[in-house]
Scaffold this motif. Sequence first.
Motif, PDB file in Angstrom:
ATOM      1  N   SER A 154       0.813  -1.254  -0.072  1.00  0.00           N
ATOM      2  CA  SER A 154      -0.131   0.474   0.058  1.00  0.00           C
ATOM      3  C   SER A 154       0.735   1.254   0.343  1.00  0.00           C
ATOM      4  O   SER A 154       0.833   2.442  -0.904  1.00  0.00           O
ATOM      5  CB  SER A 154      -1.039   0.010   0.737  1.00  0.00           C
ATOM      6  OG  SER A 154      -0.496  -0.212   2.207  1.00  0.00           O
ATOM      7  N   SER A 155       1.699   1.005   0.340  1.00  0.00           N
ATOM      8  CA  SER A 155       3.123   2.535  -0.061  1.00  0.00           C
ATOM      9  C   SER A 155       4.191   1.919   0.407  1.00  0.00           C
ATOM     10  O   SER A 155       5.108   2.183   2.000  1.00  0.00           O
ATOM     11  CB  SER A 155       2.268   2.519   2.337  1.00  0.00           C
ATOM     12  OG  SER A 155       3.297   4.445   1.920  1.00  0.00           O
ATOM     13  N   PRO A 156       4.884   1.664  -0.385  1.00  0.00           N
ATOM     14  CA  PRO A 156       6.388   1.222  -0.793  1.00  0.00           C
ATOM     15  C   PRO A 156       7.071   1.896  -0.860  1.00  0.00           C
ATOM     16  O   PRO A 156       6.924   3.216  -0.855  1.00  0.00           O
ATOM     17  CB  PRO A 156       6.156   0.543  -2.130  1.00  0.00           C
ATOM     18  CG  PRO A 156       5.193   0.898  -2.577  1.00  0.00           C
ATOM     19  CD  PRO A 156       3.912   1.583  -1.865  1.00  0.00           C
ATOM     20  N   THR A 157       8.154   1.790   0.233  1.00  0.00           N
ATOM     21  CA  THR A 157       9.189   3.316   0.165  1.00  0.00           C
ATOM     22  C   THR A 157      10.427   2.450  -0.240  1.00  0.00           C
ATOM     23  O   THR A 157      11.135   1.587   0.340  1.00  0.00           O
ATOM     24  CB  THR A 157      10.017   3.401   1.810  1.00  0.00           C
ATOM     25  OG1 THR A 157       8.270   3.551   2.313  1.00  0.00           O
ATOM     26  CG2 THR A 157      10.817   4.359   2.392  1.00  0.00           C
ATOM     27  N   ARG A 158      11.718   3.426  -1.069  1.00  0.00           N
ATOM     28  CA  ARG A 158      12.721   2.538  -1.752  1.00  0.00           C
ATOM     29  C   ARG A 158      13.684   3.028  -0.677  1.00  0.00           C
ATOM     30  O   ARG A 158      13.496   3.220   0.398  1.00  0.00           O
ATOM     31  CB  ARG A 158      13.344   4.066  -2.894  1.00  0.00           C
ATOM     32  CG  ARG A 158      12.459   3.752  -4.404  1.00  0.00           C
ATOM     33  CD  ARG A 158      12.732   4.659  -5.073  1.00  0.00           C
ATOM     34  NE  ARG A 158      14.416   4.454  -5.404  1.00  0.00           N
ATOM     35  CZ  ARG A 158      14.914   5.298  -6.304  1.00  0.00           C
ATOM     36  NH1 ARG A 158      14.684   6.915  -6.035  1.00  0.00           N
ATOM     37  NH2 ARG A 158      16.260   5.226  -6.126  1.00  0.00           N
ATOM     38  N   GLU A 159      14.531   1.783  -0.483  1.00  0.00           N
ATOM     39  CA  GLU A 159      15.467   1.806  -0.079  1.00  0.00           C
ATOM     40  C   GLU A 159      15.379   0.899   1.834  1.00  0.00           C
ATOM     41  O   GLU A 159      16.133   1.349   2.126  1.00  0.00           O
ATOM     42  CB  GLU A 159      16.433   2.826  -0.053  1.00  0.00           C
ATOM     43  CG  GLU A 159      17.329   2.419  -1.142  1.00  0.00           C
ATOM     44  CD  GLU A 159      18.442   1.276  -1.569  1.00  0.00           C
ATOM     45  OE1 GLU A 159      19.214   0.780  -0.254  1.00  0.00           O
ATOM     46  OE2 GLU A 159      17.902   1.349  -2.333  1.00  0.00           O
ATOM     47  N   LEU A 160      13.958   0.886   2.031  1.00  0.00           N
ATOM     48  CA  LEU A 160      13.612   0.242   3.335  1.00  0.00           C
ATOM     49  C   LEU A 160      13.601  -1.408   3.130  1.00  0.00           C
ATOM     50  O   LEU A 160      12.557  -1.759   2.195  1.00  0.00           O
ATOM     51  CB  LEU A 160      12.085   1.105   3.633  1.00  0.00           C
ATOM     52  CG  LEU A 160      11.938   0.628   5.093  1.00  0.00           C
ATOM     53  CD1 LEU A 160      10.649   2.032   5.576  1.00  0.00           C
ATOM     54  CD2 LEU A 160      10.652  -0.081   5.299  1.00  0.00           C
ATOM     55  N   PHE A 161      13.842  -1.632   4.303  1.00  0.00           N
ATOM     56  CA  PHE A 161      13.746  -2.602   4.151  1.00  0.00           C
ATOM     57  C   PHE A 161      13.576  -3.818   5.669  1.00  0.00           C
ATOM     58  O   PHE A 161      13.956  -3.889   6.809  1.00  0.00           O
ATOM     59  CB  PHE A 161      15.135  -3.931   3.933  1.00  0.00           C
ATOM     60  CG  PHE A 161      16.105  -3.027   2.403  1.00  0.00           C
ATOM     61  CD1 PHE A 161      15.221  -3.899   1.055  1.00  0.00           C
ATOM     62  CD2 PHE A 161      16.886  -1.872   2.883  1.00  0.00           C
ATOM     63  CE1 PHE A 161      16.072  -3.554   0.054  1.00  0.00           C
ATOM     64  CE2 PHE A 161      17.125  -1.472   1.593  1.00  0.00           C
ATOM     65  CZ  PHE A 161      17.012  -2.330   0.480  1.00  0.00           C
TER      66      PHE A 161
END
Length: 614
Positions: free
Chosen positions: A470-477
């Motif tokens: 729903s709310s993807p974040t780049r470079e968040l793992f």
Amino acid sequence: MSNMDLIVEPTTLLQSLESIDPPESDSSNETEPSSTASSHVIGKVASPPQKESTSDKFHFWVRRGELVEKTQIIRTESLIGGQLIQFYALVDEVYRQSRKSSIGEEFDAFDGDVTYEPEFRAEGVTYATATILRTQPAALTPPLEQSSVFLGGEAEAQLAYGVDEIENPLAIGLIKNGGNAIAGTGVIDLNYLLGRNGGHMNVNGMAGRATKSSFLVFTIFQLLQEARRRRQENPSAPNPMTIIPIIINVKGFDLFFINQHSSQYDESNDRADWQMLGVEEPQPFENPRFYAPQMPGATVAIQTGAASTQPYSWSLSDVIDQGLFLYLFNDDDSSNENFRALVLDLEAHLTQERVASDGTIHRNLNTPSGMPPTFQGLLDWLGNDNNQKESFSSHHLSTWKKLRRRLLGLVIEGNGVLRRDDRNGNPLNLAVRETVDPIVVDIDSLSQVPALQRFVVATIFRQLVEAQTSSPTRELFYVVALDELNFFAPRGSKDAITQLIEMVAAKMRSRGIILLGAQQQASKVSETVIENSSIRVLGRSGSLELSQSVWKSLSQGAKRKATELAPNEKMILQGNEPMYVRVPNPPWAMNPNEARTTVEPSTDVSEDDEDPTY
């Protein structure tokens, strides 16, 4: 000397060795990292019958008095086709061959008397087999016989394992160069761990001896170190590397002490290993978060031995709101098509959905008229057979009764985690958005109710999938460490929880959900999960497990070595051949017996403090 002489006439071979002086000193058994040792000749390539070289392997005889060991890095070079080719290789096995043709000749030389010393000793020859890891320039050809073989060091190890080609490295251990020597730092490629080119890590090993959980926690520590280093170097980066580690505790409360110092950590001996990995002052985790099941009839978590443990639980409303109802039921139940259909119909009957303006779906519990919004209310409602006749007549009454029995058993056995009479619980909320120390979630205390253990694991993955969808974040793992993977995603299973974990393994690496899985037997884990693990790690494993098809790519030498690994040794598989590494002893406690709250003062003595009389 012909090639045939190497086997048929060992005397000639041994005579040729006598002209080579033994080395003045042997540095191959040092514990300090060796720099390049490429000028040190240890033998010559030999290719007699039955020992022919190939583009993958070659053999070499060993200089007299030289110590050559399995797992050493070596180099040789040959002029082929007008160009000088460097071959970097790993010693697979070392052999010793007598010049006698039979054991009887060996016996006769001493006349069967162990105290007799012959006037002339007929020495044998040592030779080794090596696997080619890399050539420069790239060439699919073997080295030539009589080429000099050099003992490798750190420079050769880095080239052999292609460290120079890794764009996004993470230190994962110290490369072994024989029994005790080290050849620099071993690294893995984060592009193949965190989803850019591949994702996930899987660790296999025997119980106890293999220290699988310890290696998973070590990997998380290194990831956190890397994320914080990058943030410090570039604080204004628009999409900084963010690591949220989630560790699922499956054995006692062992992982509830990672914020305490370990009595097994020896500052004077272990610190040097960490410094070679770039960690000057290794310390326990400062701010981990601990979660454990909520106590029945109370608002606090069960006792874990760790301070500030937060409780987790779910009410019926929580389960419906988060779309978790199907995950309450075990493999056998949810694999039955009739039972699964009834569960899905009942979940739909209890759920009211609305789509927000941003496209996200919101669910709410929608209870039938007169039914209290609790698990007990649902059990009472299911106990009325008229409700089946009115709203679920397409399902058989026996399936309806089976569903109530299964739910009743779960609620009674899991009272605390499933709040029987409460309208609200304390569901896990792990979808944080900034780098944090590990979030440790205990499920071992639910071992008497395996279905609830699997349910908790499913709730964690489902929550992360929805957050990153729903709310993807780049470079968040989100990095999830889960041991005993064969229990949560067994091979051949088609239940909802296995399918969820398979979906994470196959599709969610690109969304930043990374599985650090572990088990004793990879052959019993879902093939989808294993095959989607770009980096695989072997601790000491049993020979029966290593004979399974999942390990068919390993050479026989590597399999033999895997049965002998010490607890602090691992084989890292991220290429054609494994990289043997030693893992530093952790400064954090891995179980309550190791934990100590105070730190002994360092015994290091600086040069200024040295006693002048020495």
